[in-house]
Structure formats: structure tokens, C-alpha cells
Scaffold this motif. Structure first.
Motif, PDB file in Angstrom:
ATOM      1  N   PRO A  60       0.817  -1.224   0.000  1.00 35.43           N
ATOM      2  CA  PRO A  60       0.000   0.000   0.000  1.00 35.43           C
ATOM      3  C   PRO A  60       0.845   1.264   0.000  1.00 35.43           C
ATOM      4  O   PRO A  60       1.871   1.343   0.676  1.00 35.43           O
ATOM      5  CB  PRO A  60      -0.802  -0.119   1.303  1.00 35.43           C
ATOM      6  CG  PRO A  60      -0.715  -1.549   1.702  1.00 35.43           C
ATOM      7  CD  PRO A  60       0.603  -2.029   1.210  1.00 35.43           C
ATOM      8  N   GLU A  61       0.422   2.249  -0.770  1.00 39.23           N
ATOM      9  CA  GLU A  61       1.012   3.586  -0.757  1.00 39.23           C
ATOM     10  C   GLU A  61      -0.029   4.564  -1.261  1.00 39.23           C
ATOM     11  O   GLU A  61      -0.984   4.175  -1.948  1.00 39.23           O
ATOM     12  CB  GLU A  61       2.293   3.642  -1.588  1.00 39.23           C
ATOM     13  CG  GLU A  61       2.169   3.156  -2.999  1.00 39.23           C
ATOM     14  CD  GLU A  61       3.526   3.097  -3.704  1.00 39.23           C
ATOM     15  OE1 GLU A  61       4.369   3.976  -3.420  1.00 39.23           O
ATOM     16  OE2 GLU A  61       3.751   2.187  -4.500  1.00 39.23           O
ATOM     17  N   LEU A  62       0.153   5.836  -0.926  1.00 39.82           N
ATOM     18  CA  LEU A  62      -0.891   6.822  -1.195  1.00 39.82           C
ATOM     19  C   LEU A  62      -1.174   6.983  -2.683  1.00 39.82           C
ATOM     20  O   LEU A  62      -2.313   7.067  -3.105  1.00 39.82           O
ATOM     21  CB  LEU A  62      -0.501   8.172  -0.584  1.00 39.82           C
ATOM     22  CG  LEU A  62      -0.503   8.232   0.956  1.00 39.82           C
ATOM     23  CD1 LEU A  62      -0.022   9.591   1.432  1.00 39.82           C
ATOM     24  CD2 LEU A  62      -1.907   7.943   1.483  1.00 39.82           C
ATOM     25  N   LYS A  63      -0.123   7.046  -3.481  1.00 43.52           N
ATOM     26  CA  LYS A  63      -0.330   7.201  -4.914  1.00 43.52           C
ATOM     27  C   LYS A  63       0.700   6.406  -5.684  1.00 43.52           C
ATOM     28  O   LYS A  63       1.825   6.196  -5.235  1.00 43.52           O
ATOM     29  CB  LYS A  63      -0.276   8.672  -5.320  1.00 43.52           C
ATOM     30  CG  LYS A  63       1.058   9.351  -5.053  1.00 43.52           C
ATOM     31  CD  LYS A  63       1.035  10.797  -5.524  1.00 43.52           C
ATOM     32  CE  LYS A  63       2.388  11.477  -5.311  1.00 43.52           C
ATOM     33  NZ  LYS A  63       2.386  12.868  -5.811  1.00 43.52           N
ATOM     34  N   GLY A  64       0.306   5.953  -6.853  1.00 37.44           N
ATOM     35  CA  GLY A  64       1.208   5.182  -7.696  1.00 37.44           C
ATOM     36  C   GLY A  64       1.433   3.773  -7.176  1.00 37.44           C
ATOM     37  O   GLY A  64       0.810   3.327  -6.209  1.00 37.44           O
ATOM     38  N   HIS A  65       2.355   3.076  -7.850  1.00 37.31           N
ATOM     39  CA  HIS A  65       2.672   1.708  -7.444  1.00 37.31           C
ATOM     40  C   HIS A  65       4.162   1.428  -7.623  1.00 37.31           C
ATOM     41  O   HIS A  65       4.569   0.332  -8.013  1.00 37.31           O
ATOM     42  CB  HIS A  65       1.844   0.710  -8.249  1.00 37.31           C
ATOM     43  CG  HIS A  65       1.721   1.055  -9.711  1.00 37.31           C
ATOM     44  ND1 HIS A  65       2.736   0.860 -10.615  1.00 37.31           N
ATOM     45  CD2 HIS A  65       0.692   1.598 -10.402  1.00 37.31           C
ATOM     46  CE1 HIS A  65       2.341   1.253 -11.814  1.00 37.31           C
ATOM     47  NE2 HIS A  65       1.105   1.712 -11.723  1.00 37.31           N
ATOM     48  N   ALA A  66       4.977   2.466  -7.347  1.00 32.75           N
ATOM     49  CA  ALA A  66       6.427   2.330  -7.507  1.00 32.75           C
ATOM     50  C   ALA A  66       6.990   1.281  -6.548  1.00 32.75           C
ATOM     51  O   ALA A  66       7.890   0.508  -6.911  1.00 32.75           O
ATOM     52  CB  ALA A  66       7.114   3.675  -7.276  1.00 32.75           C
ATOM     53  N   ARG A  67       6.486   1.251  -5.331  1.00 32.00           N
ATOM     54  CA  ARG A  67       6.981   0.285  -4.346  1.00 32.00           C
ATOM     55  C   ARG A  67       6.712  -1.142  -4.821  1.00 32.00           C
ATOM     56  O   ARG A  67       7.572  -2.023  -4.713  1.00 32.00           O
ATOM     57  CB  ARG A  67       6.291   0.567  -3.011  1.00 32.00           C
ATOM     58  CG  ARG A  67       6.805  -0.225  -1.825  1.00 32.00           C
ATOM     59  CD  ARG A  67       6.270   0.392  -0.545  1.00 32.00           C
ATOM     60  NE  ARG A  67       6.311  -0.545   0.562  1.00 32.00           N
ATOM     61  CZ  ARG A  67       5.277  -0.874   1.310  1.00 32.00           C
ATOM     62  NH1 ARG A  67       4.096  -0.343   1.062  1.00 32.00           N
ATOM     63  NH2 ARG A  67       5.415  -1.715   2.310  1.00 32.00           N
ATOM     64  N   ARG A  68       5.511  -1.361  -5.333  1.00 27.69           N
ATOM     65  CA  ARG A  68       5.184  -2.685  -5.864  1.00 27.69           C
ATOM     66  C   ARG A  68       6.060  -3.036  -7.055  1.00 27.69           C
ATOM     67  O   ARG A  68       6.563  -4.168  -7.169  1.00 27.69           O
ATOM     68  CB  ARG A  68       3.704  -2.716  -6.261  1.00 27.69           C
ATOM     69  CG  ARG A  68       3.157  -4.096  -6.658  1.00 27.69           C
ATOM     70  CD  ARG A  68       3.489  -4.538  -8.082  1.00 27.69           C
ATOM     71  NE  ARG A  68       3.201  -3.552  -9.079  1.00 27.69           N
ATOM     72  CZ  ARG A  68       2.006  -3.390  -9.643  1.00 27.69           C
ATOM     73  NH1 ARG A  68       1.004  -4.158  -9.286  1.00 27.69           N
ATOM     74  NH2 ARG A  68       1.821  -2.455 -10.571  1.00 27.69           N
ATOM     75  N   ASP A  69       6.252  -2.076  -7.952  1.00 33.00           N
ATOM     76  CA  ASP A  69       7.060  -2.325  -9.144  1.00 33.00           C
ATOM     77  C   ASP A  69       8.496  -2.690  -8.787  1.00 33.00           C
ATOM     78  O   ASP A  69       9.113  -3.544  -9.436  1.00 33.00           O
ATOM     79  CB  ASP A  69       7.046  -1.096 -10.057  1.00 33.00           C
ATOM     80  CG  ASP A  69       5.675  -0.842 -10.667  1.00 33.00           C
ATOM     81  OD1 ASP A  69       4.820  -1.747 -10.598  1.00 33.00           O
ATOM     82  OD2 ASP A  69       5.452   0.265 -11.195  1.00 33.00           O
ATOM     83  N   TYR A  70       9.017  -2.036  -7.757  1.00 32.48           N
ATOM     84  CA  TYR A  70      10.379  -2.337  -7.301  1.00 32.48           C
ATOM     85  C   TYR A  70      10.463  -3.782  -6.814  1.00 32.48           C
ATOM     86  O   TYR A  70      11.356  -4.539  -7.223  1.00 32.48           O
ATOM     87  CB  TYR A  70      10.773  -1.367  -6.183  1.00 32.48           C
ATOM     88  CG  TYR A  70      11.996  -1.779  -5.406  1.00 32.48           C
ATOM     89  CD1 TYR A  70      13.260  -1.725  -5.986  1.00 32.48           C
ATOM     90  CD2 TYR A  70      11.891  -2.228  -4.094  1.00 32.48           C
ATOM     91  CE1 TYR A  70      14.394  -2.104  -5.269  1.00 32.48           C
ATOM     92  CE2 TYR A  70      13.020  -2.610  -3.368  1.00 32.48           C
ATOM     93  CZ  TYR A  70      14.257  -2.551  -3.968  1.00 32.48           C
ATOM     94  OH  TYR A  70      15.373  -2.943  -3.257  1.00 32.48           O
ATOM     95  N   TRP A  71       9.531  -4.180  -5.969  1.00 30.54           N
ATOM     96  CA  TRP A  71       9.550  -5.544  -5.446  1.00 30.54           C
ATOM     97  C   TRP A  71       9.294  -6.565  -6.545  1.00 30.54           C
ATOM     98  O   TRP A  71       9.912  -7.636  -6.561  1.00 30.54           O
ATOM     99  CB  TRP A  71       8.521  -5.695  -4.319  1.00 30.54           C
ATOM    100  CG  TRP A  71       9.110  -5.383  -2.989  1.00 30.54           C
ATOM    101  CD1 TRP A  71       9.116  -4.173  -2.348  1.00 30.54           C
ATOM    102  CD2 TRP A  71       9.824  -6.288  -2.141  1.00 30.54           C
ATOM    103  NE1 TRP A  71       9.789  -4.269  -1.156  1.00 30.54           N
ATOM    104  CE2 TRP A  71      10.222  -5.557  -0.994  1.00 30.54           C
ATOM    105  CE3 TRP A  71      10.159  -7.629  -2.224  1.00 30.54           C
ATOM    106  CZ2 TRP A  71      10.937  -6.138   0.046  1.00 30.54           C
ATOM    107  CZ3 TRP A  71      10.876  -8.214  -1.175  1.00 30.54           C
ATOM    108  CH2 TRP A  71      11.263  -7.474  -0.067  1.00 30.54           C
ATOM    109  N   LEU A  72       8.424  -6.250  -7.456  1.00 29.19           N
ATOM    110  CA  LEU A  72       8.158  -7.158  -8.575  1.00 29.19           C
ATOM    111  C   LEU A  72       9.439  -7.410  -9.363  1.00 29.19           C
ATOM    112  O   LEU A  72       9.755  -8.551  -9.731  1.00 29.19           O
ATOM    113  CB  LEU A  72       7.082  -6.559  -9.484  1.00 29.19           C
ATOM    114  CG  LEU A  72       6.743  -7.334 -10.762  1.00 29.19           C
ATOM    115  CD1 LEU A  72       6.110  -8.681 -10.421  1.00 29.19           C
ATOM    116  CD2 LEU A  72       5.807  -6.514 -11.652  1.00 29.19           C
ATOM    117  N   SER A  73      10.205  -6.354  -9.611  1.00 35.67           N
ATOM    118  CA  SER A  73      11.430  -6.468 -10.405  1.00 35.67           C
ATOM    119  C   SER A  73      12.504  -7.270  -9.685  1.00 35.67           C
ATOM    120  O   SER A  73      13.154  -8.131 -10.286  1.00 35.67           O
ATOM    121  CB  SER A  73      11.962  -5.070 -10.751  1.00 35.67           C
ATOM    122  OG  SER A  73      11.041  -4.348 -11.538  1.00 35.67           O
ATOM    123  N   ILE A  74      12.714  -7.006  -8.396  1.00 35.91           N
ATOM    124  CA  ILE A  74      13.803  -7.703  -7.700  1.00 35.91           C
ATOM    125  C   ILE A  74      13.451  -9.166  -7.433  1.00 35.91           C
ATOM    126  O   ILE A  74      14.334 -10.031  -7.435  1.00 35.91           O
ATOM    127  CB  ILE A  74      14.207  -6.974  -6.399  1.00 35.91           C
ATOM    128  CG1 ILE A  74      13.056  -6.933  -5.395  1.00 35.91           C
ATOM    129  CG2 ILE A  74      14.702  -5.569  -6.717  1.00 35.91           C
ATOM    130  CD1 ILE A  74      13.454  -6.297  -4.059  1.00 35.91           C
TER     131      ILE A  74
END
Length: 541
Positions: free
Chosen positions: A314-328
Motif C-alpha cells: 500500500p502507498e498513497l499514490k502510484g505503485h512504484a513500491r510494488r514495481d520495485y519488489w516485482l522487479s527484484i
């Protein structure tokens, strides 16, 4: 030639012209002054090299504890005739000296934290751009020296922790995004400092009590941890329920520890990334009670699970945190798939896996520097990138051959020299204080190369990457043409529809104009007529 080089040195020192190199006075300036004033130093000048190349070679000579003339003689005895061609001589000699110095200096414990080492690697790039006496200085940018992409891609991959051949161009683009496409030392040093911190973080996490029982048996390294901050939880979805916890990625698996009410964690659940379990990792939508509203989650599934597991970030806007974890997560998964596909074992297996780990560390370093931002995480991760690039399978095949045979292809170069040491990523990590698998740093007997780079030539891996990039550019151009045609087609269709509906569109615009009462008389007439028509219809009905 010697007189010309000497005059150039003296003129540059008198005018302070090497400010374009560093911006401020440093040991580099002092070294130029010493070389220009000392008769003894002048004897060690190599006429074919530019002033900055001479200074860099002098530094390499001190690191190797070999006289400059002996270094030059070694190069001439080991290099093929094509490498000694007058048009290429200066740059190839410079590369030879730089690679030999790097191969030795990177075996020093903690070399990445050494500011002199950082400066040396950058100066090598500067010298690479102007290696010969005839070369002109690079243009200034804000009174600070800058390095181009070609020089970066030749020197940086010689230190596997800093860059690799496959993602080097993308890394350079991120580093230079805010500086006009040229790399400044201030940015480069911040990146190396951040990379050093990322490596220390890896060491501390891997030496911590996290998963200590499990890791004591497998020797896994902890690459990333999330969910420990209450403002940034990680939620594991099972069915229609979700529970917060701590998510841990190692070089072998993904672990999730449920958070208890008493602020402790349950036994970790393991999701294997190393075995042949037909794993699938992809982005998914989540929401309360099983709804699909928020694009902030990763789904993991394998034949060992009865149902997929979903991790939400979860984060307020966007999905950068998810994208980072998906990539690694995918990077580790793809690395193990690569190892299984090509049946890589032993030291080479550790090396292949370490390449994925180093990519993740570089990505963490980039994220830690405020000026360096990227949303294309997969572009900086080797195995992710090969999964997307056209010809990526050929890159991986070439990489596998290189790992298993350690024979780097050289065009027209058969002279073998046993004085050049290869930079092993495994031994380098050990020298940075992090033992990682088995390490071998024996002298190379295959030729004048260091790491994945060969003096004056392109390796088979570099050629495969170059071919893939060219194919990618063609695909991009073709896709742009297709998109253009598609857009043009859409535009044409829209134009046709607009033409057909133009009376309705104009009527709508006119009604909006009347409704706004910009022209009271027309609006009043319209209201009167409309009222009469409505009244007539109602009366009729």
C-alpha cells in the motif's frame, strides 16, 4: 613528439587549463605540475599519450609497482598487431594499464570506500576519451569535467560491482538524466557512495538474526526487507482476508512473517524462487473483500501451493513500491531459471547468481540518491532486461558460455599473457567484506582481459548485447511506425465520426452557448420556443 608533449604539459599547467578536468585544485593538478617540472618525470612520459593519459598511466604504474617503460614493453609483447596499430595504440595501451591496475586494486579490502580509488576510475574514463596526444580536451559543462557513455561503458564494467556489460548503458542514462547526458564526478561519487552503503546494508542484514536458523543451513544472503515500518506495511492476502507482516527477499527465496498482536513475528513462510516449481510472479489488482480496485500487489504462484499468494504494498499514490519488489523478485527467479537452463554449477553458478545480486544493489544505490530516479527498474537488472530485449536469449546463451568456459572471444588476438588478472565478482565481494559462494582469482591465461572486458576489442558478450540493442532500436522504430499508423488510423476514424456527427456536435455547442446566456435575446427566444414545444407535446399527449 616528446618535445610536443612536454610543451603541451607546461602550457596546460601555466594556464591552469586542467580546471576543465576537475573544477578545483586537487592531487591531479599537483601531479601535472610535478610531471611538468621534474626532468626525471619527463623521461617517463609516453609520447603517444595525451597529458591526462600519461598521468593515469603513471598512477597505474605506482599501483602495479612496475615502471612505465616496462608496462609499455609488456603491452607491446602481449598485444596483437591490430591492437598496436598507430590509430589505436594510445587507447589500447591506456586500457591495458587501466585494466591491470583495476584488477589489482579491486583485490584490496574495502576498495570501494577509498576516495582515491573512486577518483582513479573516473579519471580513467576521462583519459579514455582523450588518450592520444592529438586529442582535444572535452568541452566544459558548468566548469566541471564530464564523461561520455562510451568511456563509461569501457571502464565501469571492469569493476563488476559498479556496472555490468548488459545494463551499463541504462545505468549511464540514469546517472546522466539530470546533467545533459554527460556524467559528472559529483554524481558518480554519490552513486559509488550509495553503492557502498547498499553493500554494507547487505552485509549487516545477512549477519543479523533475520531467518538465522534457515540461513545457517543454506547460506542465503538477505537482499531486501519491507513491512517493518507501520506507515508502509506489507499485506499478505489469503482468500478475502489480508494480514500485515514482514517480507524478506534472499538470493534464493521470498519469506513472509505474519505480524503478531504483541509486535513479534510468526514463523516465516517460504516461497521458493530457486527450484523448478513453475513459479509465476506478476502484478495483480487487490481490494477489500476480494474486489479488484488497487494496482499495488504482486502475485506468486507455484505447483507447490494450493492457491496463489498475493503481497500488497500500500502507498498513497502510484505503485512504484510494488514495481520495485516485482522487479527484484523476478530478478532472483530469472537468475535461477538461467542457472537451471544452462546447467551452471560450482563457482560459475555463484557468479551467475551474484550478477543478479549486484544488479539489485545498484538499483538500491540509485534509489538512495535524491538526484537519481528511475521508474524502469527492470532496465537496471540484467536478467529482467534479457527477458524483455529482442535477442535476450542469445545474450544469456553467450553469458552461459562465458561463465562455463571463461574463454572470452578475441578477434585476431591469439597472444596469451599470464600477467593480466581477471576481476572476479566473487572475489571482489569478498574483498568488500561479503563472502559469497566460492571464489577464484587465479591469473588469467586467456589473454589481455579483465572481468567481461577485453583490451581494445569487444567480447562475445558485448557483441551479443550490441546486436540486441540494435535490434531493440529497430523494434522501437517499427513499433513507433505501427503506433503512428494506429494513431493516424484512429485520427482518421475520429475525423470521419466527427464529420458525420458534426451537426450534432455543433448543435450541442450552440445549446451550451444559449444555456450560458451570453446572448440574452437568443437565450430568451430559445427558452420561449422550447417551452412552447414542450407545452404542445404535453398538451398533445
Amino acid at each position: 613528439m616528446v618535445s610536443k608533449t612536454r610543451n603541451m604539459f607546461e602550457g596546460l599547467v601555466k594556464e591552469g587549463s586542467f580546471k576543465w578536468l576537475l573544477g578545483n585544485r586537487s592531487s591531479f593538478d599537483e601531479e601535472f605540475e610535478e610531471m611538468s617540472k621534474s626532468p626525471k618525470s619527463r623521461k617517463n612520459w609516453i609520447p603517444e599519450l595525451s597529458p591526462i593519459a600519461n598521468v593515469v598511466v603513471r598512477r597505474c604504474s605506482r599501483i602495479l609497482d612496475i615502471p612505465i617503460d616496462e608496462l609499455q614493453a609488456n603491452f607491446e609483447s602481449e598485444a596483437s598487431d591490430s591492437l598496436k596499430h598507430p590509430a589505436k595504440y594510445a587507447r589500447n595501451l591506456l586500457e591495458y594499464c587501466c585494466f591491470r591496475a583495476l584488477a589489482l586494486s579491486t583485490h584490496v579490502l574495502g576498495h570501494l570506500s577509498d576516495k582515491e580509488f573512486r577518483r582513479l576510475t573516473y579519471d580513467m574514463m576521462l583519459a579514455w576519451e582523450v588518450p592520444a596526444t592529438s586529442n582535444q580536451p572535452i568541452l566544459k559543462i558548468d566548469d566541471e569535467s564530464t564523461v561520455g557513455g562510451e568511456a563509461f561503458s569501457r571502464i565501469a564494467p571492469a569493476i563488476p560491482t559498479i556496472a555490468d556489460v548488459i545494463t551499463c548503458d541504462n545505468l549511464y542514462n540514469v546517472l546522466t538524466a539530470s546533467t545533459g547526458g554527460r556524467l559528472r564526478y559529483s554524481i558518480y561519487e554519490k552513486y559509488l557512495g550509495s553503492l557502498e552503503r547498499a553493500i554494507k546494508k547487505l552485509k549487516n542484514q545477512s549477519e543479523s538474526s533475520l531467518l538465522s536458523v534457515i540461513r545457517s543451513q543454506t547460506g542465503e544472503k538477505i537482499l531486501e526487507v519491507d513491512g517493518t515500518v507501520t506507515t508502509q506495511p506489507v499485506l499478505e492476502h489469503v482468500g478475502i482476508s489480508a494480514w500485515p507482516g514482514r517480507l524478506i527477499l534472499t538470493d534464493r527465496a521470498l519469506y513472509f512473517e505474519d505480524l503478531r498482536v504483541v509486535v513479534s513475528y510468526d514463523k516465516a513462510k517460504m516461497y521458493d524462487l530457486s527450484g523448478d516449481l513453475k513459479q509465476v510472479v506478476k502484478p495483480v489488482l487487490t481490494g477489500p473483500w476480494g474486489t479488484k480496485l488497487f494496482d499495488k500487489a504482486v502475485m506468486y504462484n507455484s505447483i507447490s501451493l494450493s492457491e496463489p499468494v498475493v503481497m500488497e504494498f500500500p502507498e498513497l499514490k502510484g505503485h512504484a513500491r510494488r514495481d520495485y519488489w516485482l522487479s527484484i523478485i523476478r530478478e532472483i527467479l530469472y537468475a535461477h531459471k538461467f542457472i537451471r537452463k544452462f546447467q551452471i554449477e560450482g563457482v560459475e553458478r555463484d557468479d551467475a547468481l551474484l550478477k543478479a545480486v549486484l544488479g539489485i544493489l545498484r538499483l538500491q544505490a540509485i534509489q538512495d540518491v535524491p538526484l537519481l530516479k528511475t521508474s524502469r527498474y527492470e532496465a537496471l537488472l540484467m536478467y529482467n532486461l534479457c527477458d524483455q530485449l529482442p535477442g535476450g536469449d542469445l545474450i544469456l546463451e553467450t553469458l552461459a558460455k562465458m561463465l562455463t568456459s571463461r574463454e572470452l572471444e578475441r578477434t585476431n588476438h591469439s597472444n596469451a599473457g599470464n600477467s593480466m588478472y581477471s576481476v572476479s565478482a566473487l572475489s571482489m565481494m569478498s574483498n568488500l567484506g561479503i563472502p559469497f559462494g566460492k571464489s577464484s582469482s587465479l591469473p588469467s591465461e586467456d589473454g589481455i582481459y579483465v572481468g567481461d572486458i577485453v583490451v581494445g576489442e569487444m567480447t562475445a558478450l558485448e557483441r551479443a548485447v550490441s546486436k540486441s540493442r540494435n535490434s531493440f532500436k529497430k523494434v522501437e522504430l517499427a513499433q513507433a511506425s505501427v503506433d503512428g499508423v494506429k494513431v493516424e488510423g484512429i485520427d482518421i476514424n475520429v475525423a470521419v465520426m466527427e464529420e458525420l456527427l458534426s451537426p450534432v456536435i455543433e448543435l450541442g455547442k450552440y445549446l451550451y452557448f444559449l444555456e450560458s446566456w451570453e446572448d440574452p435575446f437568443r437565450s430568451l427566444v430559445f427558452c420561449s420556443v422550447s417551452t412552447y414545444i414542450v407545452y404542445s407535446w404535453v398538451h398533445y399527449l
